[in-house]
Design an enzyme around this catalytic site. Structure first.
Site, PDB file in Angstrom:
ATOM      1  N   GLU A 145       3.443 -32.458-111.046  1.00  0.00           N
ATOM      2  CA  GLU A 145       4.352 -33.322-110.306  1.00  0.00           C
ATOM      3  C   GLU A 145       4.141 -33.230-108.794  1.00  0.00           C
ATOM      4  OE1 GLU A 145       8.495 -32.613-110.887  1.00  0.00           O
ATOM      5  OE2 GLU A 145       9.049 -34.436-109.826  1.00  0.00           O
ATOM      6  N   ASP A 146       3.915 -32.030-108.289  1.00  0.00           N
ATOM      7  CA  ASP A 146       3.942 -31.824-106.839  1.00  0.00           C
ATOM      8  C   ASP A 146       2.595 -31.561-106.180  1.00  0.00           C
ATOM      9  OD1 ASP A 146       6.637 -32.077-107.068  1.00  0.00           O
ATOM     10  OD2 ASP A 146       7.050 -29.916-107.079  1.00  0.00           O
TER      11      ASP A 146
ATOM     12  N   HIS B 213       4.664 -25.337-114.186  1.00  0.00           N
ATOM     13  CA  HIS B 213       5.525 -26.486-114.484  1.00  0.00           C
ATOM     14  C   HIS B 213       5.624 -27.527-113.369  1.00  0.00           C
ATOM     15  CE1 HIS B 213       8.733 -24.340-112.310  1.00  0.00           C
ATOM     16  NE2 HIS B 213       9.279 -25.511-112.174  1.00  0.00           N
TER      17      HIS B 213
ATOM     18  N   HIS C 294       8.867 -19.937-106.654  1.00  0.00           N
ATOM     19  CA  HIS C 294       9.686 -20.642-107.652  1.00  0.00           C
ATOM     20  C   HIS C 294       9.060 -20.610-109.054  1.00  0.00           C
ATOM     21  CE1 HIS C 294      12.017 -23.672-109.716  1.00  0.00           C
ATOM     22  NE2 HIS C 294      10.981 -24.494-109.760  1.00  0.00           N
TER      23      HIS C 294
ATOM     24  N   ASP D 251      13.900 -23.363-115.243  1.00  0.00           N
ATOM     25  CA  ASP D 251      13.671 -24.077-113.997  1.00  0.00           C
ATOM     26  C   ASP D 251      15.015 -24.400-113.339  1.00  0.00           C
ATOM     27  OD1 ASP D 251      12.329 -25.608-112.005  1.00  0.00           O
ATOM     28  OD2 ASP D 251      12.629 -27.438-113.186  1.00  0.00           O
TER      29      ASP D 251
ATOM     30  N   ASP E  28      44.590 -13.326-120.902  1.00  0.00           N
ATOM     31  CA  ASP E  28      43.418 -12.600-121.400  1.00  0.00           C
ATOM     32  C   ASP E  28      42.186 -12.840-120.533  1.00  0.00           C
ATOM     33  OD1 ASP E  28      43.570 -15.149-122.233  1.00  0.00           O
ATOM     34  OD2 ASP E  28      42.944 -14.802-124.287  1.00  0.00           O
TER      35      ASP E  28
HETATM   36 MN    MN Z   1      10.646 -26.480-110.778  1.00  0.00          MN
END
Ligand code: MN
Length: 736
Positions: free
Chosen positions: A85-86, A81, A57, A148, A269
């Site tokens: 957080e993870d 990124h 990812h 992201d 169109d």
């Molecule tokens: Mn992400």
């Protein structure tokens, strides 16, 4: 030439480095590899829902950023990124290893990711506001977040169903418009189509099927058209433009169907042709050849070269009646415009050899000013709801171009008025704006600006914004400024009104409000109601959220029982003195309660009282005191705890007028209206509106809106009318 992104997702760090080397001279790929190894180690043992190792990812996100040709720091942020957080990695770790700029960007992205989007509208607005605030510091954060989101949207199929539609909706509401505003068309298109697929799968697959059915037919039509265009260019132009055609993206077709309520077959169109030339003058040359080949449809030609869109998009657009009578849309641009059209703000990055940080051109910074403006105007806006509404309204493409008196071009969304124009010049001009001259002629504030208008704003020192203006403006700038002004005014009025109501309540029970402020009971009451000060508490009373007698009860629980004949919520003797300058409670209404100026009142529409009528006041929630006639049916239903005794100011009946509705029944006699008008005129009474209806039995029912000073004037006028020979009856009408 067409910039398709799917194939640009790298599988390995080596592929990513190759991508970066493709647009940057000697980038520090060794450093990028260190970043990759760091992130890979941090995410070790984590997996995506698809079963792939998690690092796929961040690598994908970095790939999309490299596809946007962004600087090395931004690509590295893509790799990092999700680490803070993870994983156990801290911001401090990122800073020591890879420097402050990268750490700051990772921080921005992390903050946005942590925001929980709630389902209620209010919360959503609040979150988006925070998100914009977090992104506002560095535009690169926005780009990382967009990459992201795109990568997550591509793998959304692995998510549980209910999450899919929520994320898709959020993408459609916020991220796709954001990409559009930054001019990154391919990103916007892909986000929209992916969101469409997951938020409304039925409609999506239905449309896919319908388009699939006509695929062969369409492809041969495209080939034929391209070759016809190619032929005329070959014979007429020195340099051969590039020509190609393709169906418009699914979501744009779907929107067209939805907006016009038509079926796919009726959308004419669905095909868009693109002509890429070398120079600006060749754009117009090519346009000339197209228009000599096929008839253009009036009103569909747009010159975005002379007047670029807010996101710097430039092209010529025209719709013509093409081969076989089919309408086709054609866009003409040069290579540079094409790059900007597809890559938007990302097309403006420049690099030094080997540098990790790119710089952005002044032109691109200008593009970004829009986000900065949103952030600054909403920095302290309280209502998240209003923010969301305004934010969305600003994301619409600009449609209207108008001129300042100096000939500068300003652009606005459709529906913009002189109010929007005035606020776009300066807040002060907005606040003082009374009207405008458009092309030399005076127009009201609600006038909708049209393409090419020359606009000059008229101002007055005594003018102030009102709530009604919100109905007549569309830009977030104007709306935010008006809202905060109105709110401030209302708070001032609520404070004054609240203070007066509270003082009276205490006086009624023979107590002093000043002393009461030292009682524990009132202090506790204040905190219990979530107020930080007695001023806050008074404002709450003024807004009608708390009734004044409850403060007395809180301070002196026994006072109510001790005072004979005085129950909680009983009438408070209040006098409203009002010299009516206008029928509305504007700033100039000069309402006085017991010597206090500018009390916040308005008159009930149901009974429309005029001086001389006996009246009652009621404290409303958030709208000050509303005045009803004493006999008004509607007022009888109101909470008596909110009632205040009111009186007309002695001068009220002479200084100004209010609207009274009269219903007059006459025999259907010609010249009747003239005679009625003469009577009113002789008494100096203004007629604001007249409606006349003839009945089957040859009578006429006339409804007059008259401007009347007081009840005695009214009764004199009614007598005069009654005495006319053809008049059968005259009544004062109370609207229901
Ligand atoms: Mn992400």
């Amino acid at each position: 030439m067409d910039l398709k992104s799917k194939e640009f997702i790298p599988d390995t760090i080596e592929q990513l480095c190759l991508m970066v080397e493709g647009y940057q001279n000697k980038p520090d790929t060794a450093w990028l590899k260190t970043v990759f190894e760091f992130s890979k180690k941090a995410h070790e043992g984590q997996f995506r829902r698809s079963g792939q190792a998690y690092i796929s990812h961040p690598l994908g996100v970095a790939g999309l950023l490299a596809h946007l040709k962004l600087d090395l720091e931004t690509v590295a942020t893509g790799l990092l990124h999700d680490t803070v957080e993870d994983t156990p990695v801290t911001l401090e770790d990122v800073r020591t290893h890879f420097g402050l700029p990268v750490a700051q960007m990772v921080d921005g992205v992390t903050k946005i990711s942590k925001m929980k989007f709630r389902h209620t509208h209010e919360k959503q607005g609040e979150n988006i506001r925070k998100m914009i605030l977090a992104m506002g510091k560095d535009i690169r954060v926005v780009l990382v977040k967009l990459a992201d989101r795109l990568h997550n949207m591509r793998t959304l199929g692995h998510m549980p169903f209910e999450k899919q539609s929520r994320i898709a909706q959020e993408t459609l509401d916020i991220y796709a418009p954001l990409a559009s505003r930054l001019g990154i068309n391919w990103l916007k298109v892909e986000l929209e189509d992916l969101s469409f697929r997951f938020s409304n799968p039925e409609a999506y697959y239905d449309l896919v099927q319908k388009i699939q059915k006509k695929k062969k037919e369409r492809e041969s039509f495209i080939d034929d058209t391209v070759s016809v265009i190619g032929k005329i260019f070959k014979s007429q132009m020195k340099n051969q433009p590039e020509v190609y055609g393709r169906p418009k993206h699914l979501f744009s077709i779907y929107k067209k169907m939805e907006n016009s309520g038509i079926e796919y077959e009726q959308v004419y169109d669905v095909l868009a042709f693109r002509i890429i030339v070398g120079t600006v003058s060749e754009c117009y040359e090519a346009l000339g050849h197209i228009h000599s080949l096929w008839k253009p449809i009036p009103g569909r030609f747009k010159d975005y070269i002379a007047m670029p869109k807010a996101n710097n998009y430039q092209s010529l657009h025209t719709t013509v009646i093409g081969p076989g009578g089919q309408r086709i849309e054609i866009q003409i641009r040069n290579n540079e415009m094409h790059l900007v059209a597809e890559q938007g703000i990302a097309a403006h990055w420049t690099y030094k050899e080997g540098g990790r940080k790119g710089s952005i051109t002044a032109k691109a910074i200008e593009q970004f000013n829009w986000v900065r403006e949103i952030v600054s105007t909403h920095q302290d806006s309280e209502s998240a709801d209003a923010f969301l509404e305004d934010f969305k309204s600003d994301l619409f493409d600009s449609e209207i171009y108008v001129f300042t008196p100096k000939g500068e071009v300003k652009e606005f969304p459709e529906g913009a008025t002189p109010i929007d124009f005035a606020y776009s010049i300066h807040t002060e001009v907005g606040q003082r704006c009374t009207g405008a001259k458009v092309n030399g002629k005076g127009v009201p504030l609600k006038y909708q600006l049209k393409n090419g208008d020359f606009v000059e704003i008229l101002t007055s020192k005594t003018q102030v914004p009102s709530k009604d203006w919100l109905k007549n403006c569309v830009t977030s700038r104007a709306r935010t400024k008006i809202r905060s002004f109105v709110k401030e005014e209302e708070r001032k009025k609520a404070l004054t009104l609240g203070h007066s109501l509270v003082e009276k309540a205490f006086r009624k029970y023979g107590r002093s409000y000043n002393k009461a402020q030292k009682t524990e009971g009132l202090l506790a009451f204040m905190k219990e109601r979530g107020c930080n000060s007695f001023e806050d508490l008074q404002a709450q009373v003024g807004y009608g959220k708390i009734v004044a007698p409850s403060l007395v009860e809180a301070a002196y629980p026994d006072a109510v029982a001790e005072t004979p004949g005085a129950e909680s919520g009983d009438n408070i003797i209040t006098k409203v003195f009002k010299s009516l300058s206008k029928s509305t409670a504007s700033k100039n209404s000069m309402v006085v309660v017991d010597g206090i100026d500018d009390i916040w009142v308005h008159f009930a529409k149901c009974c429309s009282p005029i001086p001389g009528d006996s009246i009652n006041g009621y404290v409303t929630r958030g709208r000050g005191i509303v005045i009803h006639t004493a006999h008004c049916q509607k007022a009888l239903l109101m909470d008596s705890a909110r009632q205040v005794d009111v009186d007309w100011h002695s001068k009220a009946s002479v200084t100004s007028s209010r609207v009274v509705k009269l219903k007059i029944i006459t025999t259907d006699n010609q010249g009747m209206l003239v005679r009625l008008s003469e009577v009113l005129h002789s008494r100096g009474i203004n007629i604001l509106n007249v409606q006349i209806r003839a009945t089957k039995d040859r009578k006429a029912i006339c409804h007059f809106d008259l401007s009347i000073k007081n009840t005695s004037e009214l009764s004199r006028v009614m007598q005069d009318i009654q005495s006319l020979p053809d008049v059968i009856g005259v009544n004062r009408v109370h609207q229901s």
